[in-house]
Design a protein around this motif. Structure first.
Motif, PDB file in Angstrom:
ATOM      1  N   ARG A  67      -2.924   9.088  -0.783  1.00 46.84           N
ATOM      2  CA  ARG A  67      -4.253   8.245  -0.566  1.00 46.84           C
ATOM      3  C   ARG A  67      -3.938   7.248   0.363  1.00 46.84           C
ATOM      4  O   ARG A  67      -2.761   6.663   0.589  1.00 46.84           O
ATOM      5  N   ARG A  68      -4.886   6.731   1.182  1.00 44.65           N
ATOM      6  CA  ARG A  68      -4.752   5.768   2.337  1.00 44.65           C
ATOM      7  C   ARG A  68      -5.443   4.598   1.713  1.00 44.65           C
ATOM      8  O   ARG A  68      -6.575   4.429   1.323  1.00 44.65           O
ATOM      9  N   SER A  69      -4.671   3.300   1.927  1.00 47.64           N
ATOM     10  CA  SER A  69      -5.024   2.165   1.272  1.00 47.64           C
ATOM     11  C   SER A  69      -6.156   1.661   2.320  1.00 47.64           C
ATOM     12  O   SER A  69      -6.184   1.952   3.551  1.00 47.64           O
ATOM     13  N   ARG A  70      -6.716   0.310   2.017  1.00 45.30           N
ATOM     14  CA  ARG A  70      -7.593  -0.260   2.925  1.00 45.30           C
ATOM     15  C   ARG A  70      -7.203  -0.536   4.285  1.00 45.30           C
ATOM     16  O   ARG A  70      -7.595  -0.527   5.336  1.00 45.30           O
TER      17      ARG A  70
END
Length: 172
Positions: A67-70
């Protein structure tokens, strides 16, 4: 030289929880109809944010779920091995993919598209319902795990902010 054709059989699918309680006839049809996909380490099978209408069952190999963070940093949230499946949300919900899935070892996958679900629905309603129920059970299990992680995180936040394990009171 072309890669060897991977033949799947009913017994292989029967050992995977996703296919539990499906009829032999439907499993045989899946063996004949579904695409087997081979991916090499580093190859992305699903990309966070993309639209999709298929899910995958891991027959052999290993994949990581990212998953990619903000801030754009990619982090591993899960590992998947033989018997696992992913991408089922794209069959149930038309939202974009929620994560990236990348092979970390040579991997063999079974692709199940929305059209395969439709064919199963028309051919064998009971097996279709069992497949959907098995997906729902796994989603429920994953939600319970996520709830437990959130509860643990919140308890740690309360402990570090308040000095004890009580949540803040409303109004003060």
């Amino acid at each position: 030289m072309s890669p060897p054709v991977v033949k799947i059989h009913r017994e292989l699918l029967r050992d995977i929880g996703l296919f539990g309680a499906m009829s032999d006839a439907s499993l045989e049809a899946f063996c004949a109809e579904l695409a087997v996909v081979r991916v090499e380490p580093g190859a992305e099978v699903a990309r966070e944010g993309e639209s999709a209408h298929e899910m995958y069952v891991v027959l052999a190999g290993e994949l990581e779920v990212l998953r990619r963070s903000r801030g754009g940093v990619e982090g591993r949230v899960a590992m998947l091995g033989a018997g696992s499946w992913f991408g089922e949300m794209s069959i149930i919900d038309p939202q974009p993919r929620s994560a990236t899935v990348r092979a970390v070892a040579p991997t063999t996958l079974l692709r199940i598209g929305a059209e395969d679900f439709d064919r199963l629905y028309r051919r064998d309603m009971k097996s279709y319902l069992m497949l959907v129920l098995n997906i729902a059970r796994e989603l429920s299990r994953r939600l319970r795990v996520a709830d437990g992680m959130i509860a643990g995180f919140m308890a740690n936040v309360w402990d570090s902010n308040l000095g004890y394990g009580q949540p803040p009171r409303a109004g003060g």
